[in-house]
Design a protein around this motif. Structure first.
Motif, PDB file in Angstrom:
ATOM      1  N   ILE A   8      -6.674   5.715  -3.112  1.00 12.35           N
ATOM      2  CA  ILE A   8      -5.866   5.449  -1.929  1.00 12.35           C
ATOM      3  C   ILE A   8      -6.627   5.849  -0.666  1.00 12.35           C
ATOM      4  O   ILE A   8      -6.650   5.113   0.326  1.00 12.35           O
ATOM      5  CB  ILE A   8      -4.530   6.208  -2.008  1.00 12.35           C
ATOM      6  N   ILE A   9      -7.261   6.999  -0.698  1.00 10.10           N
ATOM      7  CA  ILE A   9      -8.031   7.463   0.463  1.00 10.10           C
ATOM      8  C   ILE A   9      -9.165   6.493   0.771  1.00 10.10           C
ATOM      9  O   ILE A   9      -9.459   6.196   1.937  1.00 10.10           O
ATOM     10  CB  ILE A   9      -8.582   8.878   0.198  1.00 10.10           C
ATOM     11  N   LEU A  10      -9.792   5.965  -0.266  1.00  7.51           N
ATOM     12  CA  LEU A  10     -10.886   5.016  -0.089  1.00  7.51           C
ATOM     13  C   LEU A  10     -10.414   3.751   0.620  1.00  7.51           C
ATOM     14  O   LEU A  10     -11.140   3.169   1.438  1.00  7.51           O
ATOM     15  CB  LEU A  10     -11.496   4.670  -1.449  1.00  7.51           C
ATOM     16  N   TYR A  11      -9.182   3.332   0.313  1.00  7.43           N
ATOM     17  CA  TYR A  11      -8.657   2.087   0.865  1.00  7.43           C
ATOM     18  C   TYR A  11      -7.801   2.294   2.110  1.00  7.43           C
ATOM     19  O   TYR A  11      -7.187   1.340   2.599  1.00  7.43           O
ATOM     20  CB  TYR A  11      -7.834   1.349  -0.198  1.00  7.43           C
ATOM     21  N   ASP A  14      -8.335  -0.201   5.070  1.00  4.97           N
ATOM     22  CA  ASP A  14      -7.726  -1.507   4.828  1.00  4.97           C
ATOM     23  C   ASP A  14      -6.202  -1.435   4.964  1.00  4.97           C
ATOM     24  O   ASP A  14      -5.578  -2.349   5.509  1.00  4.97           O
ATOM     25  CB  ASP A  14      -8.088  -2.009   3.430  1.00  4.97           C
ATOM     26  N   ILE A  15      -5.631  -0.346   4.485  1.00  2.00           N
ATOM     27  CA  ILE A  15      -4.179  -0.187   4.553  1.00  2.00           C
ATOM     28  C   ILE A  15      -3.719  -0.065   6.008  1.00  2.00           C
ATOM     29  O   ILE A  15      -2.713  -0.663   6.406  1.00  2.00           O
ATOM     30  CB  ILE A  15      -3.737   1.030   3.725  1.00  2.00           C
ATOM     31  N   PHE A  16      -4.460   0.683   6.809  1.00  2.00           N
ATOM     32  CA  PHE A  16      -4.085   0.844   8.215  1.00  2.00           C
ATOM     33  C   PHE A  16      -4.243  -0.461   8.996  1.00  2.00           C
ATOM     34  O   PHE A  16      -3.434  -0.752   9.887  1.00  2.00           O
ATOM     35  CB  PHE A  16      -4.908   1.960   8.862  1.00  2.00           C
ATOM     36  N   GLY A 179      -4.195  -3.329  -6.227  1.00  2.00           N
ATOM     37  CA  GLY A 179      -3.733  -3.280  -7.611  1.00  2.00           C
ATOM     38  C   GLY A 179      -4.468  -4.253  -8.503  1.00  2.00           C
ATOM     39  O   GLY A 179      -4.828  -3.921  -9.643  1.00  2.00           O
ATOM     40  N   THR A 180      -4.737  -5.452  -7.991  1.00  2.00           N
ATOM     41  CA  THR A 180      -5.416  -6.464  -8.791  1.00  2.00           C
ATOM     42  C   THR A 180      -6.857  -6.065  -9.101  1.00  2.00           C
ATOM     43  O   THR A 180      -7.351  -6.293 -10.209  1.00  2.00           O
ATOM     44  CB  THR A 180      -5.395  -7.816  -8.055  1.00  2.00           C
ATOM     45  N   LYS A 181      -7.517  -5.473  -8.117  1.00  2.00           N
ATOM     46  CA  LYS A 181      -8.934  -5.135  -8.286  1.00  2.00           C
ATOM     47  C   LYS A 181      -9.132  -3.892  -9.149  1.00  2.00           C
ATOM     48  O   LYS A 181     -10.062  -3.837  -9.962  1.00  2.00           O
ATOM     49  CB  LYS A 181      -9.568  -4.923  -6.921  1.00  2.00           C
ATOM     50  N   HIS A 182      -8.257  -2.905  -8.993  1.00  2.14           N
ATOM     51  CA  HIS A 182      -8.468  -1.625  -9.687  1.00  2.14           C
ATOM     52  C   HIS A 182      -7.341  -1.286 -10.671  1.00  2.14           C
ATOM     53  O   HIS A 182      -7.349  -0.199 -11.229  1.00  2.14           O
ATOM     54  CB  HIS A 182      -8.581  -0.494  -8.659  1.00  2.14           C
ATOM     55  N   GLY A 188      -0.752   1.990  -5.282  1.00  2.00           N
ATOM     56  CA  GLY A 188      -0.619   1.112  -4.126  1.00  2.00           C
ATOM     57  C   GLY A 188       0.816   0.920  -3.690  1.00  2.00           C
ATOM     58  O   GLY A 188       1.144   1.066  -2.503  1.00  2.00           O
ATOM     59  N   PHE A 189       1.689   0.619  -4.636  1.00  2.00           N
ATOM     60  CA  PHE A 189       3.070   0.332  -4.262  1.00  2.00           C
ATOM     61  C   PHE A 189       3.846   1.604  -3.931  1.00  2.00           C
ATOM     62  O   PHE A 189       4.854   1.552  -3.220  1.00  2.00           O
ATOM     63  CB  PHE A 189       3.756  -0.468  -5.355  1.00  2.00           C
ATOM     64  N   ALA A 190       3.402   2.749  -4.425  1.00  2.00           N
ATOM     65  CA  ALA A 190       4.010   4.019  -4.000  1.00  2.00           C
ATOM     66  C   ALA A 190       3.715   4.267  -2.523  1.00  2.00           C
ATOM     67  O   ALA A 190       4.616   4.656  -1.752  1.00  2.00           O
ATOM     68  CB  ALA A 190       3.480   5.170  -4.848  1.00  2.00           C
ATOM     69  N   ILE A 191       2.468   4.032  -2.121  1.00  2.00           N
ATOM     70  CA  ILE A 191       2.111   4.164  -0.711  1.00  2.00           C
ATOM     71  C   ILE A 191       2.852   3.134   0.132  1.00  2.00           C
ATOM     72  O   ILE A 191       3.338   3.425   1.239  1.00  2.00           O
ATOM     73  CB  ILE A 191       0.587   4.014  -0.524  1.00  2.00           C
ATOM     74  N   LEU A 192       2.962   1.918  -0.382  1.00  2.00           N
ATOM     75  CA  LEU A 192       3.687   0.861   0.325  1.00  2.00           C
ATOM     76  C   LEU A 192       5.133   1.271   0.576  1.00  2.00           C
ATOM     77  O   LEU A 192       5.665   1.103   1.682  1.00  2.00           O
ATOM     78  CB  LEU A 192       3.632  -0.436  -0.485  1.00  2.00           C
TER      79      LEU A 192
END
Length: 222
Positions: A8-11, A14-16, A179-182, A188-192
């Motif tokens: 999550i930290i790595l992405y 992109d998320i921001f 989610g698709t890539k990793h 991902g959806f928890a952060i979402l």
């Protein structure tokens, strides 16, 4: 399976970026929807009968069909009628039209809720229709409709998630790509969910603050 926080930290960049797109489309779509909805409500309220009937059909059609279907038809079906839009433009237009249909009904309910005596009093002191609308009806409607407007604006925020179907680079698409890539769908959806919850709570808090401020003016005026 483990919850991979490092991923999550790595992405986060992109998320921001996706969060910025989501907020931009949400605020712009809501603002334009409120304005267009008001225009539709005024036209149906004060316009000729034929205009009310002409606007009734599209409003009910939009309110009676899922936003997912509408945005799909707008983006993929638009070129068949000469309307070719990129994904972000189609997303903004779709949100605006979708929101306008609901906001127009809120505005219409506000017009009905204003006591006739207030309008008659305005006419007695010499206000014309425009002055009555601007100085009597709109202030009272704002206080009456604010909670419903806030709720609708929150729903508009949640509808932005559907824009991922037309490849708008918003939060849901970014998280789905993660989610698709990793295969990190849980992370991902928890952060979402947390981000949407934070945005909803912020919007609700701002609505409550505005309502409390407007209530003071209402009680002071009475």
């Amino acid at each position: 399976m483990t919850f991979d926080l490092d991923l999550i930290i790595l992405y986060l960049p992109d998320i921001f970026r996706a969060l910025g797109v989501t907020i931009l489309l949400w605020l712009a779509g809501s603002a334009l929807g409120i304005i267009l909805g008001f225009v539709v409500a005024v036209a149906r309220r004060y316009g000729p009968r034929w205009l009310d009937l002409a606007l009734f059909a599209p409003v009910e059609l939009i309110r009676g069909t899922p936003f997912l279907v509408q945005i799909f038809l707008l983006y993929y079906g638009g070129p068949f009628i000469g309307l070719s839009l990129d994904s972000i433009s189609a997303g903004l237009l779709g949100l605006t039209i979708y929101g306008a249909a609901y906001y127009s009904e809120l505005w219409r309910s506000g017009f009905v809720a204003i006591p006739k005596g207030h309008i008659e009093a305005a006419q007695c002191v010499g206000f014309n229709r425009t002055q009555t609308l601007r100085r009597i009806i709109l202030p009272e409607m704002t206080m009456l409709l604010l909670p419903s407007m806030v709720n609708m604006t929150i729903l508009m925020l949640k509808e932005t998630a559907i824009l991922s179907i037309i490849s708008v680079p918003e939060l849901t698409l970014a998280v789905s790509a993660l989610g698709t890539k990793h295969y990190a769908f849980v992370e991902g959806f928890a952060i979402l969910a947390l981000i949407y919850w934070a945005l909803v709570e912020t919007c609700s808090a701002m609505g409550r603050y505005a309502e409390s401020r407007l209530s003071k003016y209402r009680f002071a005026a009475s």
